[in-house]
Enzyme design. Structure first.
Site, PDB file in Angstrom:
ATOM      1  N   HIS A 406       0.750  -1.226  -0.014  1.00  0.00           N
ATOM      2  CA  HIS A 406      -0.152   0.026   0.042  1.00  0.00           C
ATOM      3  C   HIS A 406       1.007   1.241   0.024  1.00  0.00           C
ATOM      4  O   HIS A 406       0.256   2.465   0.113  1.00  0.00           O
ATOM      5  CB  HIS A 406      -1.061  -0.170   1.252  1.00  0.00           C
ATOM      6  N   LYS A 601      -9.540  13.168   4.743  1.00  0.00           N
ATOM      7  CA  LYS A 601      -8.508  11.893   4.914  1.00  0.00           C
ATOM      8  C   LYS A 601      -7.733  12.176   5.742  1.00  0.00           C
ATOM      9  O   LYS A 601      -7.501  13.185   6.653  1.00  0.00           O
ATOM     10  CB  LYS A 601      -7.857  11.715   3.501  1.00  0.00           C
ATOM     11  N   ARG A 602      -6.828  11.113   6.205  1.00  0.00           N
ATOM     12  CA  ARG A 602      -5.916  11.101   7.278  1.00  0.00           C
ATOM     13  C   ARG A 602      -4.941  12.281   7.077  1.00  0.00           C
ATOM     14  O   ARG A 602      -4.487  12.529   5.892  1.00  0.00           O
ATOM     15  CB  ARG A 602      -5.230   9.740   7.347  1.00  0.00           C
ATOM     16  N   LYS A 607      -0.148  13.651   1.736  1.00  0.00           N
ATOM     17  CA  LYS A 607      -1.562  14.089   1.479  1.00  0.00           C
ATOM     18  C   LYS A 607      -1.793  15.762   1.275  1.00  0.00           C
ATOM     19  O   LYS A 607      -3.007  15.976   0.537  1.00  0.00           O
ATOM     20  CB  LYS A 607      -2.723  13.523   2.353  1.00  0.00           C
ATOM     21  N   THR A 712      -9.161   5.697  -2.190  1.00  0.00           N
ATOM     22  CA  THR A 712     -10.561   5.200  -2.570  1.00  0.00           C
ATOM     23  C   THR A 712     -11.485   6.488  -2.345  1.00  0.00           C
ATOM     24  O   THR A 712     -12.615   6.222  -2.819  1.00  0.00           O
ATOM     25  CB  THR A 712     -10.890   4.019  -1.757  1.00  0.00           C
ATOM     26  N   LYS A 716     -15.240   7.601  -4.200  1.00  0.00           N
ATOM     27  CA  LYS A 716     -16.625   7.794  -3.278  1.00  0.00           C
ATOM     28  C   LYS A 716     -17.181   8.882  -3.871  1.00  0.00           C
ATOM     29  O   LYS A 716     -18.269   9.096  -4.143  1.00  0.00           O
ATOM     30  CB  LYS A 716     -16.317   7.450  -1.809  1.00  0.00           C
TER      31      LYS A 716
END
Length: 868
Positions: A406, A601-602, A607, A712, A716
């Site tokens: 991952h 998100k985290r 990110k 992901t 969504k």
């Protein structure tokens, strides 16, 4: 003479070799003609007493009332919404258990191959609504609950999210379990039953993230079934003595033993009776309360073993910045994998096959490196307990496991100090050394004299202290290795695992692009859009939910004005639902006519939530410089953030603090509050995502190119008609290929340029003021104290000014231009709605049903089997 008590057994839990639920074994016995014999008592009496599914409103209300009366021991005048939720959930669980029992008996009778999904996280979300939709009983239960004087929406709101996961890794695992059941595949999940989950996120008055325990199990969980008869002993510490016979076997003794006790969570499939299982392990002491120590006045010693054992499954991801935290985290991983393997082997043995045929009946998927200890653990069981020769045991292992990687970030690849492994798992460290020696000898034969290659590929990193490279162990111990998006899989093969590709060949390495379940991420979270799609396509909902490619039929309606109006009305209703949620829970007012821009998100530097909030500040400064007349031409924008930072991740927590304080200034500024608002929604969860995602106009997936494996949440948002703003990274690329480049907003440098840019930052740095004057103005505004806390953000700002590993200075101007393009596109409402429809219509590839079939056919070699 009398019976003599073994005093050493006082307080110990009696050990069963395996759980026994019947007197007749694994399956019903058969007579001479092959017909199943009834095990005991009068068959008719038994069968008359067996209940069926509650599918009609009268039987549903009777079931709910029965649980109010008996399970909850309440009266009608005592029941509140929470009690009604519990009774309804128990009623639904009754249906799941009936299907679950029939499914497991069917799998046992067919004795086919099964797959097992090992994941340290399962981010399940709320279960009641999902179960009702998958069972096709939402309408009946809604009517039944209404007849009993309650509202279904009120009951659904009572459920607490299960604290079994944190981010995308756990949500992916949950989607795969749903899809496995819906695709009628024999797949079980294995995880840990965390008492407190990750943590409850609170925000202090100055904007800091605070962590509190998340006691999600403080009320009984109606969705789990305790299996007290299913328990296994798991050993830690002690010593391992090799046998002198040259077999490679050893005896591992001493140390601490704890019990792994099973809890089962039924996983219903959609439009099928197939109901799979998620088995969670709870740690309990083998020897409980020490009464002698208590009577001697030593209370701490009396409960020491109980507390030590219980700590293993207390919290998801204990902070590993301390020695205790490291050891506890490693304990979690071994406890879970050892118990899961013991259970899998026990189930395999019940079908009466020799252990050499294990891979013909069992496939085990390792979700990331967390379950990698299953590799040496299976070797230990095969060699030490089953007395399988070493080479034959290794063949079994490497035919059984499959590994999903991952990450492509070298710093994110899991390693464990060798001294800690030797202390906690002495036998496993012996096995890992043996595996490594054999493996490196084979590498040397293929690449003679290449010492640097041997050092790179070794399972042991020669540092101080030495470390075990878990990704390397998972790679060589698995039959196949896959990435989770096309770009990611390519990067895995050309960077972090390149040497292994050279050694094994490319056939060992593949790709399975992540997917999401449309049941939860469209039908459940966006029922009005689901209804509109069903009516428009004139297809049964249960059909398109299991074949998402049928959404392409929506393309025929892009030019239909009435359909576009209906589509826009659904989006507006979802915006108002989110606004209502924020008003009720946070006391915040939200302009529902604005563009909704969401990043959830985290919190992590790669990110790049930091890039987002710096872009917000740039927008704010630009608005402040405009005249009132100029501001009236601006598209109003609401920017939503949500996500948790790891407790020890200082820079990520600083980013949260900056977001909160920017929001405080921007939202109260009379010059700009009608055109820009910022919101940080605390304690991000699946349930919160289910409200945010349907309301989005745009979602941001802006990782530095080459750092996001897949993602992901991007899928969504797009499935719900939100457009994508992102970098050319992860699954963003494949989404753009499907929906068309005109329906996404890309920016930033591409993956091949990243390493060279980082090199330039280190050896030929250019001041931010020269590279991006706009960004320099933003950074100076933060440093000046415009958003309070003068000086506190300097460590965060210095990660950009000095080094800038995640390329914010390089991508900032391109990012601002992409935001401008979003404004321009949103201004054309007709074309924007067309883009939204096209995006949803082309998301068929990103169903987890497709992904799980890829695993089933290309990796696990298992087949669907339907329960009648």
């Amino acid at each position: 003479m009398t019976s003599v008590l073994d005093t050493t057994a006082i307080g110990k839990v009696q050990r069963r070799r395996r759980h026994v639920r019947t007197l007749t074994g694994y399956l019903p016995e058969k007579d001479s003609e092959g017909k199943e014999k009834w095990p005991r008592g009068e068959e008719k009496v038994w069968k008359d007493g067996l209940r069926g599914l509650d599918t009609g409103v009268p039987s549903i209300t009777k079931s709910i009332v029965n649980h109010v009366q008996t399970s909850l021991a309440r009266q009608p005048h005592e029941i509140d919404n929470f009690g009604a939720y519990q009774a309804a959930a128990l009623s639904v669980r009754d249906n799941l258990i009936i299907n679950w029992n029939d499914t497991q008996l069917h799998y046992s009778r067919t004795a086919g191959k099964r797959a097992y999904y090992l994941s340290l996280e399962f981010l399940m979300g709320r279960a009641l609504d999902n179960a009702l939709l998958n069972l096709g009983l939402k309408q009946q239960y809604t009517q039944g609950v209404d007849k009993l004087g309650f509202n279904m929406e009120d009951l659904l709101a009572q459920e607490r999210d299960a604290g079994l996961g944190n981010g995308g890794l756990g949500r992916l695992a949950a989607c795969y379990l749903d899809s496995s059941a819906s695709q009628e595949l024999p797949v079980w999940g294995y995880g840990l039953r965390y008492r407190y989950g990750i943590f409850q996120q609170l925000i202090s008055p100055d904007g800091q993230q605070l962590e509190a325990p998340d006691p999600w199990l403080e009320n009984s969980n109606p969705w789990e079934l305790p299996r007290i008869d299913v328990s296994y002993e798991v050993r830690f510490h002690g010593f391992a003595e090799r046998l002198p016979d040259g077999s490679g076997r050893a005896i591992w003794e001493g140390g601490q033993e704890v019990l792994a006790v099973a809890y089962d969570v039924p996983i219903p499939g959609c439009n099928t009776r197939n109901t799979n299982n998620l088995r969670l392990w709870e740690s309990k002491p083998k020897r409980g309360f020490d009464l002698n120590s208590f009577n001697a006045g030593d209370y701490e010693r009396a409960v020491e073993s109980s507390n030590s054992a219980a700590a293993i499954t207390s919290v998801l991801y204990p902070n590993d910045h301390t020695t205790f935290g490291k050891e506890l985290r490693l304990k979690q991983q071994y406890f879970w994998t050892a118990a899961s393997l013991a259970d899998i082997i026990r189930r395999f043995k019940n079908i009466g096959k020799p252990i050499t045929e294990f891979p013909q009946y069992v496939s085990i998927q390792l979700n990331d490196t967390h379950p990698t200890l299953a590799v040496p653990e299976l070797m230990r069981v095969l060699v030490d307990e089953e007395e399988v020769p070493w080479n034959a045991a290794w063949d079994i292992v490497t035919e059984t496991f499959f590994f999903t990687n991952h990450t492509v970030l070298p710093e994110a690849l899991e390693t464990w100090p060798v001294p800690l492994m030797q202390h906690l798992l002495p036998r496993h460290m012996q096995i890992i050394f043996d595996i490594n020696l054999s493996f490196l000898q084979s590498v040397e034969r293929k690449f003679p004299g290449d010492k640097e290659r041997l050092a790179r590929m070794s399972l042991i990193e020669e540092s101080i202290p030495q470390n075990v490279r878990m990704a390397h162990l998972a790679c060589i111990g698995s039959r196949k290795v896959n990435g989770v998006a096309e770009l990611h899989s390519e990067l895995v093969q050309t960077t972090i695992l390149k040497d292994f590709v050279d050694f094994y060949g490319v056939s060992k390495f593949g790709n399975v692009t992540n997917g999401i379940t449309p049941r939860r991420w469209l039908d459940q979270c966006n029922p009005e859009l689901s209804r509109l799609i069903t009516l428009t396509l004139d297809i049964e909902k249960s059909i398109w939910l299991k074949d998402l490619t049928k959404l392409e039929g929506l393309l025929d309606y892009v030019e239909d004005e009435d359909f576009r109006e209906d589509w826009a009305a659904v989006k507006q209703a979802n915006k108002e639902k989110l606004a209502h949620h924020m008003q009720v829970t946070l006391g915040l007012n939200v302009n529902t006519k604005a563009l909704f821009d969401v990043q959830i998100k985290r919190l992590h530097e790669y990110k790049r939530q930091t890039l987002n909030i710096l872009g917000v500040i740039h927008r704010y400064l630009k608005l402040k410089s405009m005249t009132p007349k100029e501001r009236k031409t601006v598209i109003p924008r609401n920017v939503f953030f949500a996500g948790k930072a790891a407790p020890g991740y200082y820079i990520a927590k600083l980013t949260i603090r900056l977001i909160v304080n920017v929001a405080r200034v921007v939202n109260s500024d009379p010059d700009t509050k009608d055109y820009l608002n910022v919101f940080f929604l605390p304690d991000y969860s699946v349930t919160l995502a289910e409200v945010l995602i349907p309301a989005s106009d745009i979602s941001q997936h802006i990782s530095t190119a080459g750092t996001e494996a897949s993602g992901t949440s991007n899928m969504k948002f797009c499935l719900n008609g939100g457009l994508l703003l992102g970098t050319v990274d992860g699954a963003n690329i494949e989404i753009a290929e499907e929906v068309g480049p005109s329906n996404v907003f890309f920016f930033g440098h591409l993956t091949p340029a990243v390493e060279d840019l980082r090199y330039q930052h280190v050896y030929h740095p250019v001041p931010v003021e020269q590279k991006s004057p706009a960004l320099a103005q933003v950074l100076n505004a933060v440093s000046s104290g415009l958003f309070g806390d003068r000086g506190v953000y300097e460590p965060l700002l210095n990660t950009i000014r000095q080094g800038d590993y995640y390329l914010i200075t390089e991508d900032f101007d391109s990012y601002i231009e992409a935001l401008r393009m979003v404004d321009e596109a949103y201004n054309d409402r007709t074309e924007w709605i067309k883009k939204s429809i096209r995006t949803t219509a082309k998301m068929g590839k990103f169903s987890s049903d497709r992904a799980i079939q890829d695993y089933a056919q290309e990796y696990w070699n298992i087949e669907s089997t339907k329960v009648e």
